[in-house]
Design a protein around this motif. Structure first.
Motif, PDB file in Angstrom:
ATOM      1  N   GLN A 233      52.505   9.207  45.260  1.00 53.07           N
ATOM      2  CA  GLN A 233      52.870   7.784  45.214  1.00 53.07           C
ATOM      3  C   GLN A 233      54.171   7.480  45.964  1.00 53.07           C
ATOM      4  N   ASP A 234      55.154   8.382  45.911  1.00 54.84           N
ATOM      5  CA  ASP A 234      56.436   8.115  46.574  1.00 54.84           C
ATOM      6  C   ASP A 234      56.331   8.167  48.093  1.00 54.84           C
ATOM      7  N   LEU A 235      55.167   8.615  48.608  1.00 56.64           N
ATOM      8  CA  LEU A 235      54.972   8.707  50.061  1.00 56.64           C
ATOM      9  C   LEU A 235      54.196   7.524  50.630  1.00 56.64           C
ATOM     10  N   GLN A 236      53.813   6.606  49.777  1.00 59.91           N
ATOM     11  CA  GLN A 236      52.940   5.511  50.206  1.00 59.91           C
ATOM     12  C   GLN A 236      53.544   4.677  51.340  1.00 59.91           C
ATOM     13  N   GLN A 237      54.860   4.487  51.307  1.00 58.75           N
ATOM     14  CA  GLN A 237      55.502   3.609  52.293  1.00 58.75           C
ATOM     15  C   GLN A 237      55.895   4.316  53.592  1.00 58.75           C
ATOM     16  N   VAL A 238      55.609   5.624  53.664  1.00 63.16           N
ATOM     17  CA  VAL A 238      56.066   6.369  54.842  1.00 63.16           C
ATOM     18  C   VAL A 238      55.497   5.821  56.147  1.00 63.16           C
ATOM     19  N   PRO A 239      54.208   5.569  56.286  1.00 67.27           N
ATOM     20  CA  PRO A 239      53.686   5.095  57.584  1.00 67.27           C
ATOM     21  C   PRO A 239      54.342   3.789  58.035  1.00 67.27           C
ATOM     22  N   ALA A 240      54.418   2.792  57.122  1.00 68.34           N
ATOM     23  CA  ALA A 240      54.993   1.498  57.498  1.00 68.34           C
ATOM     24  C   ALA A 240      56.484   1.632  57.798  1.00 68.34           C
ATOM     25  N   GLN A 241      57.165   2.434  56.979  1.00 66.86           N
ATOM     26  CA  GLN A 241      58.596   2.611  57.205  1.00 66.86           C
ATOM     27  C   GLN A 241      58.869   3.332  58.512  1.00 66.86           C
ATOM     28  N   ALA A 242      58.008   4.284  58.846  1.00 72.08           N
ATOM     29  CA  ALA A 242      58.175   5.013  60.103  1.00 72.08           C
ATOM     30  C   ALA A 242      58.032   4.068  61.289  1.00 72.08           C
ATOM     31  N   VAL A 243      57.046   3.196  61.225  1.00 71.53           N
ATOM     32  CA  VAL A 243      56.838   2.243  62.315  1.00 71.53           C
ATOM     33  C   VAL A 243      58.047   1.322  62.450  1.00 71.53           C
ATOM     34  N   GLU A 244      58.544   0.826  61.315  1.00 72.60           N
ATOM     35  CA  GLU A 244      59.698  -0.078  61.344  1.00 72.60           C
ATOM     36  C   GLU A 244      60.941   0.641  61.877  1.00 72.60           C
ATOM     37  N   ASN A 245      61.150   1.878  61.418  1.00 73.97           N
ATOM     38  CA  ASN A 245      62.324   2.637  61.893  1.00 73.97           C
ATOM     39  C   ASN A 245      62.271   2.849  63.394  1.00 73.97           C
ATOM     40  N   VAL A 246      61.103   3.197  63.904  1.00 78.45           N
ATOM     41  CA  VAL A 246      60.971   3.422  65.346  1.00 78.45           C
ATOM     42  C   VAL A 246      61.202   2.123  66.108  1.00 78.45           C
ATOM     43  N   ARG A 247      60.725   1.011  65.551  1.00 81.56           N
ATOM     44  CA  ARG A 247      60.939  -0.277  66.207  1.00 81.56           C
ATOM     45  C   ARG A 247      62.431  -0.607  66.269  1.00 81.56           C
ATOM     46  N   GLN A 248      63.127  -0.390  65.146  1.00 80.81           N
ATOM     47  CA  GLN A 248      64.574  -0.629  65.145  1.00 80.81           C
ATOM     48  C   GLN A 248      65.289   0.299  66.123  1.00 80.81           C
ATOM     49  N   ALA A 249      64.856   1.544  66.171  1.00 76.66           N
ATOM     50  CA  ALA A 249      65.476   2.511  67.077  1.00 76.66           C
ATOM     51  C   ALA A 249      65.314   2.071  68.522  1.00 76.66           C
TER      52      ALA A 249
END
Length: 432
Positions: free
Chosen positions: A277-293
């Protein structure tokens, strides 16, 4: 006329004429000469005292120019006291000289004698004060030596500061020829101009200690400017390299982030919800982090083109932090699946690994003791009980919470390691 009458007539003439003048004149001339010798000796003593005082005044000025210690202030005060004493004896000498005109034609022997006595006394006083002055000067040796050493540092220090400024200016010229503006460094160098002016005005105007400190500060700051200027081409090249490297890494993470969904799918299918359950947000967060980067990379590129090196460096650090967090999150999903697969296949291996850590700590706690120290035994007993509960949690149920089991065994091993570290620290301290 009879001889007695001639003698009677001649005697008054002898006493009133040349005979009397020659006798008194010879004695007066002798006294005049002695008085003149005393006057010359007093004049020489006066000159020597004056010379010694002037020389010593230079020493005192040297000391007070660089030293504000109580000893230096006391030396200056003592010198002022000696100066008053010198003024007194000098005044008496001058009065003695003015009181007696040794060139008078009618100078009497008694007057010459008085003049000699007064001038000799004046000379003796001048000599005694000069001796006091010399003793005082001898006591100034340590203070004067320190002051002269400090003064000797001024010219080299100022010259080093000038050379450092010149080197910094040349370094800036060099990087400008390579198309690098270095405006901030040029501003820092320009700010040192007033300091150079004060250095050129000299220690006499601004003080020796202050001049030395200013010279060292200017040299240090100019050296830093030079070093930064000389490092600018390398810094520019490094920023260019990091821009390319981080852009490539961002693209690679975009690809890796797309692989998280299949991993999550398998975790959902095979393991209890608590395991993923604690990994559920990883895909969306990864996309957002890369966009910010990527946005920060564009800003960093603009800062680099404007030669705002500090801004570019700061932005690239932000990009790196974002990508590191993304990398960790993406890796965590794959690592979670691998660890869960391993413990599901052979939970006993994890149990034995943890029990070994506890037993190792227990053996160390018992070394050299009949019974363990309660401070060590209690946390190890708690660790055993915690492991037993974790093992019991695997029994029964279709989908045991393997992730909880793994976090518990990790915590148990950490607790055992803390006991081991505490024991070794305590025993090491006793041995020491």
């Amino acid at each position: 006329m009879s001889l007695p009458a001639l003698v009677a007539l001649a005697l008054p003439a002898a006493f009133a004429g040349g005979g009397t003048r020659r006798w008194f004149g010879g004695r007066a001339e002798s006294q005049r000469a002695q008085a003149q010798e005393a006057k010359d000796a007093a004049a020489a003593a006066f000159y020597e005292l004056d010379t010694a005082q002037r020389d010593l005044r230079i020493s005192i000025e040297t000391i007070t120019a660089v030293d504000d210690s109580p000893a230096a202030r006391r030396a200056a005060s003592d010198f002022e006291g000696l100066g008053r004493r010198i003024d007194e004896v000098s005044q008496r000498y001058i009065q003695a000289v003015d009181a007696h005109d040794l060139d008078r034609a009618d100078l009497e022997a008694a007057a010459a004698t008085r003049a000699r006595a007064e001038l000799t006394a004046a000379r003796d006083e001048l000599v005694r004060v000069k001796q006091e002055l010399e003793r005082f000067g001898g006591s100034l040796g340590p203070l004067l030596g320190s002051a002269e050493t400090l003064l000797a540092r001024v010219a080299p220090a100022v010259e080093r500061a000038r050379q450092a400024l010149l080197a910094a200016s040349n370094a800036l010229d060099g990087v400008r020829e390579q198309g690098l503006r270095a405006d901030d460094l040029a501003g820092r160098l320009a700010a040192l101009a007033p300091e150079l002016t004060k250095l050129n005005q000299g220690a006499g105007q601004h003080g020796v200690q202050q001049t030395l400190e200013r010279a060292e500060r200017v040299q240090r700051e100019a050296g830093a400017i030079r070093a930064e200027a000389e490092g600018l081409p390398e810094k520019a090249a490094e920023i260019d390299h990091r821009l390319v490297s981080l852009r490539t890494r961002a693209q690679a993470l975009t690809t890796r982030a797309g692989q998280v969904d299949p991993v999550l799918s398998e975790l959902r299918r095979r393991f209890a919800a608590a395991c993923w359950q604690d990994l559920q947000q990883v895909p969306a967060q990864a996309v957002e982090n890369v966009r910010q980067a990527e946005r920060k990379l564009a800003e960093a590129k603009a800062a680099r083109d404007a030669q705002r090196w500090a801004d570019a460096t700061s932005l690239l650090s932000t990009v790196r932090a974002l990508l590191n967090a993304t990398d960790d999150a993406v890796s965590a999903a794959g690592d979670r699946l691998a660890r869960l697969n391993a413990v599901q296949k052979d939970p006993q291996a994890e149990i034995e690994r943890t029990r070994f850590a506890i037993r190792d700590a227990q053996r160390l706690a018992m070394t050299g003791r009949a019974t363990p120290d309660p401070r060590h035994a209690r946390p190890l007993d708690d660790a055993v009980a915690r492991l037993d509960r974790a093992v019991a949690g695997l029994e029964g149920g279709r989908h045991p919470d393997y992730w909880h089991f793994l976090t518990e065994t990790d915590a148990v091993r950490q607790a055992a390691a803390q006991v081991v570290a505490r024991i070794r620290e305590e025993r090491g301290g006793v041995a020491h």
